[in-house]
Motif scaffolding. Sequence first.
Motif, PDB file in Angstrom:
ATOM      1  N   GLY A 106       0.788  -1.219   0.000  1.00 47.62           N
ATOM      2  CA  GLY A 106       0.000   0.000   0.000  1.00 47.62           C
ATOM      3  C   GLY A 106       0.818   1.266   0.000  1.00 47.62           C
ATOM      4  N   TRP A 107       0.099   2.356   0.068  1.00 47.25           N
ATOM      5  CA  TRP A 107       0.692   3.689   0.066  1.00 47.25           C
ATOM      6  C   TRP A 107       0.128   4.498   1.226  1.00 47.25           C
ATOM      7  CZ3 TRP A 107       4.305   5.051  -3.639  1.00 47.25           C
ATOM      8  CH2 TRP A 107       4.415   4.189  -4.734  1.00 47.25           C
ATOM      9  N   PHE A 108       0.978   5.276   1.857  1.00 51.29           N
ATOM     10  CA  PHE A 108       0.520   6.251   2.819  1.00 51.29           C
ATOM     11  C   PHE A 108       1.210   7.571   2.510  1.00 51.29           C
ATOM     12  CE2 PHE A 108       4.205   6.593   5.677  1.00 51.29           C
ATOM     13  CZ  PHE A 108       4.884   5.396   5.467  1.00 51.29           C
ATOM     14  N   ARG A 109       0.691   8.645   3.087  1.00 50.14           N
ATOM     15  CA  ARG A 109       1.276   9.951   2.825  1.00 50.14           C
ATOM     16  C   ARG A 109       1.375  10.759   4.108  1.00 50.14           C
ATOM     17  NH1 ARG A 109      -3.681  12.520  -0.851  1.00 50.14           N
ATOM     18  NH2 ARG A 109      -5.234  12.710   0.838  1.00 50.14           N
ATOM     19  N   ARG A 145      -0.277  11.298   9.554  1.00 51.25           N
ATOM     20  CA  ARG A 145      -0.001  10.340   8.499  1.00 51.25           C
ATOM     21  C   ARG A 145      -1.327   9.699   8.069  1.00 51.25           C
ATOM     22  NH1 ARG A 145       4.371   6.000  10.030  1.00 51.25           N
ATOM     23  NH2 ARG A 145       5.554   7.949  10.172  1.00 51.25           N
ATOM     24  N   GLU A 146      -1.485   9.481   6.769  1.00 50.62           N
ATOM     25  CA  GLU A 146      -2.749   8.980   6.235  1.00 50.62           C
ATOM     26  C   GLU A 146      -2.531   7.798   5.307  1.00 50.62           C
ATOM     27  OE1 GLU A 146      -6.635  10.661   3.758  1.00 50.62           O
ATOM     28  OE2 GLU A 146      -4.690  11.641   3.517  1.00 50.62           O
ATOM     29  N   GLY A 147      -3.165   6.701   5.599  1.00 49.84           N
ATOM     30  CA  GLY A 147      -3.171   5.583   4.672  1.00 49.84           C
ATOM     31  C   GLY A 147      -3.980   5.957   3.449  1.00 49.84           C
ATOM     32  N   VAL A 148      -3.438   5.732   2.278  1.00 50.64           N
ATOM     33  CA  VAL A 148      -4.071   6.174   1.038  1.00 50.64           C
ATOM     34  C   VAL A 148      -4.740   5.023   0.305  1.00 50.64           C
ATOM     35  CG1 VAL A 148      -3.613   7.155  -1.247  1.00 50.64           C
ATOM     36  CG2 VAL A 148      -2.465   8.096   0.777  1.00 50.64           C
ATOM     37  N   SER A 149      -4.021   3.940   0.130  1.00 49.93           N
ATOM     38  CA  SER A 149      -4.555   2.829  -0.654  1.00 49.93           C
ATOM     39  C   SER A 149      -3.783   1.561  -0.337  1.00 49.93           C
ATOM     40  CB  SER A 149      -4.450   3.148  -2.144  1.00 49.93           C
ATOM     41  OG  SER A 149      -5.029   2.126  -2.932  1.00 49.93           O
ATOM     42  N   CYS A 150      -4.421   0.424  -0.623  1.00 43.72           N
ATOM     43  CA  CYS A 150      -3.788  -0.856  -0.315  1.00 43.72           C
ATOM     44  C   CYS A 150      -4.388  -1.939  -1.196  1.00 43.72           C
ATOM     45  CB  CYS A 150      -4.017  -1.182   1.158  1.00 43.72           C
ATOM     46  SG  CYS A 150      -3.275  -2.722   1.708  1.00 43.72           S
ATOM     47  N   ILE A 151      -3.573  -2.949  -1.495  1.00 42.36           N
ATOM     48  CA  ILE A 151      -4.071  -4.168  -2.128  1.00 42.36           C
ATOM     49  C   ILE A 151      -3.943  -5.286  -1.109  1.00 42.36           C
ATOM     50  CG2 ILE A 151      -3.680  -5.898  -3.920  1.00 42.36           C
ATOM     51  CD1 ILE A 151      -2.746  -3.730  -5.780  1.00 42.36           C
ATOM     52  N   SER A 152      -5.048  -5.964  -0.878  1.00 35.40           N
ATOM     53  CA  SER A 152      -5.079  -7.037   0.113  1.00 35.40           C
ATOM     54  C   SER A 152      -4.242  -8.229  -0.338  1.00 35.40           C
ATOM     55  CB  SER A 152      -6.521  -7.484   0.333  1.00 35.40           C
ATOM     56  OG  SER A 152      -6.569  -8.673   1.083  1.00 35.40           O
ATOM     57  N   ASN A 153      -3.545  -8.842   0.611  1.00 30.19           N
ATOM     58  CA  ASN A 153      -2.789 -10.052   0.317  1.00 30.19           C
ATOM     59  C   ASN A 153      -3.675 -11.302   0.408  1.00 30.19           C
ATOM     60  OD1 ASN A 153      -2.935  -9.432   3.060  1.00 30.19           O
ATOM     61  ND2 ASN A 153      -1.177 -10.673   3.575  1.00 30.19           N
ATOM     62  N   PRO A 193      -8.594  -4.061  -3.795  1.00 35.67           N
ATOM     63  CA  PRO A 193      -8.013  -2.736  -3.499  1.00 35.67           C
ATOM     64  C   PRO A 193      -8.881  -1.991  -2.500  1.00 35.67           C
ATOM     65  CG  PRO A 193      -9.245  -2.626  -5.535  1.00 35.67           C
ATOM     66  CD  PRO A 193      -9.383  -4.024  -5.040  1.00 35.67           C
ATOM     67  N   TYR A 194      -8.239  -1.181  -1.702  1.00 41.52           N
ATOM     68  CA  TYR A 194      -8.928  -0.337  -0.735  1.00 41.52           C
ATOM     69  C   TYR A 194      -8.378   1.080  -0.846  1.00 41.52           C
ATOM     70  CZ  TYR A 194     -10.513  -4.744   1.180  1.00 41.52           C
ATOM     71  OH  TYR A 194     -11.088  -5.984   1.320  1.00 41.52           O
ATOM     72  N   TYR A 195      -9.257   2.033  -0.585  1.00 44.42           N
ATOM     73  CA  TYR A 195      -8.876   3.441  -0.724  1.00 44.42           C
ATOM     74  C   TYR A 195      -9.407   4.263   0.441  1.00 44.42           C
ATOM     75  CZ  TYR A 195      -8.011   1.998  -5.547  1.00 44.42           C
ATOM     76  OH  TYR A 195      -7.544   1.347  -6.664  1.00 44.42           O
ATOM     77  N   ALA A 196      -8.645   5.273   0.800  1.00 46.30           N
ATOM     78  CA  ALA A 196      -9.159   6.267   1.729  1.00 46.30           C
ATOM     79  C   ALA A 196     -10.274   7.047   1.040  1.00 46.30           C
ATOM     80  CB  ALA A 196      -8.040   7.216   2.151  1.00 46.30           C
ATOM     81  N   ASP A 197     -11.224   7.516   1.830  1.00 43.62           N
ATOM     82  CA  ASP A 197     -12.338   8.281   1.254  1.00 43.62           C
ATOM     83  C   ASP A 197     -11.835   9.497   0.491  1.00 43.62           C
ATOM     84  OD1 ASP A 197     -14.617   7.773   4.072  1.00 43.62           O
ATOM     85  OD2 ASP A 197     -14.136   6.510   2.349  1.00 43.62           O
ATOM     86  N   SER A 198     -10.750  10.066   0.950  1.00 45.29           N
ATOM     87  CA  SER A 198     -10.231  11.298   0.354  1.00 45.29           C
ATOM     88  C   SER A 198      -9.700  11.110  -1.061  1.00 45.29           C
ATOM     89  CB  SER A 198      -9.128  11.882   1.243  1.00 45.29           C
ATOM     90  OG  SER A 198      -8.087  10.936   1.414  1.00 45.29           O
ATOM     91  N   VAL A 199      -9.413   9.851  -1.450  1.00 46.12           N
ATOM     92  CA  VAL A 199      -8.828   9.622  -2.778  1.00 46.12           C
ATOM     93  C   VAL A 199      -9.661   8.673  -3.638  1.00 46.12           C
ATOM     94  CG1 VAL A 199      -6.527   9.970  -1.802  1.00 46.12           C
ATOM     95  CG2 VAL A 199      -7.360   7.639  -2.163  1.00 46.12           C
ATOM     96  N   ARG A 200     -10.683   8.076  -3.057  1.00 43.42           N
ATOM     97  CA  ARG A 200     -11.478   7.102  -3.812  1.00 43.42           C
ATOM     98  C   ARG A 200     -12.073   7.755  -5.047  1.00 43.42           C
ATOM     99  NH1 ARG A 200     -14.401   5.529   0.035  1.00 43.42           N
ATOM    100  NH2 ARG A 200     -13.092   3.770   0.652  1.00 43.42           N
ATOM    101  N   GLY A 201     -11.945   7.065  -6.171  1.00 42.52           N
ATOM    102  CA  GLY A 201     -12.450   7.586  -7.430  1.00 42.52           C
ATOM    103  C   GLY A 201     -11.431   8.400  -8.209  1.00 42.52           C
ATOM    104  N   ARG A 202     -10.332   8.773  -7.547  1.00 45.05           N
ATOM    105  CA  ARG A 202      -9.290   9.551  -8.213  1.00 45.05           C
ATOM    106  C   ARG A 202      -7.969   8.784  -8.303  1.00 45.05           C
ATOM    107  NH1 ARG A 202      -7.397  13.946  -5.829  1.00 45.05           N
ATOM    108  NH2 ARG A 202      -7.868  13.277  -3.696  1.00 45.05           N
ATOM    109  N   PHE A 203      -7.703   7.920  -7.344  1.00 43.88           N
ATOM    110  CA  PHE A 203      -6.455   7.153  -7.309  1.00 43.88           C
ATOM    111  C   PHE A 203      -6.755   5.687  -7.618  1.00 43.88           C
ATOM    112  CE2 PHE A 203      -3.878   9.929  -4.092  1.00 43.88           C
ATOM    113  CZ  PHE A 203      -4.164  11.057  -4.851  1.00 43.88           C
TER     114      PHE A 203
END
Length: 123
Positions: free
Chosen positions: A35-38, A45-53, A58-68
Motif C-alpha cells: 500500500g501507500w501512505f502519505r 499520516r494517512e493511509g491512502v490505498s492498499c491491495i489485500s494479500n 483494493p482499498y482506498y481512503a475516502d479522500s482519494v477514492r475515485g481519483r487514485f
Amino acid sequence: QVQLAESGGGSVQYGGSLRLSCAASGLSLDYYAIGWFRQAPGKEREGVSCISNSDGSPYYADSVRGRFTISRDNGQNTFYLQMSSLKPEDTAVYYCATAASCADVFWNTYDYWGQGTQVTVSS
C-alpha cells in the motif's frame, strides 16, 4: 536486504496526474499487503490505498477514492499508484509500504516502507 524504492513524484497543477511506482527488492510482494501512505507537513499520516494479500482487493481512503488507482505487477515485484484529478490537499510525501494486512496499512503499522517521494499540487 529489503528495500522499497518509490519514484514518480513531482509537481503538477490542480487536476493533473502522476503515477507513483514502488520497486521492491529482497522480498516477494506476494506475501504482503502492499500500500501507500502519505505525510503532509503538520498533518497526521494517512493511509491512502492498499491491495489485500488475502484476496487482491483494493482499498482506498475516502479522500482519494475515485481519483487514485492502485495496481501491481507481480512479475516485476513492483506496484503503482495512479493519481488523477489531483488537488492541492494531495500535496505530501508519499511512501510505499508492506504490511501483514490492509488494516495495518490504514492503521499505520508497516513491516517495510520506502524513503518517500514528494508530490506537490499547485492551485
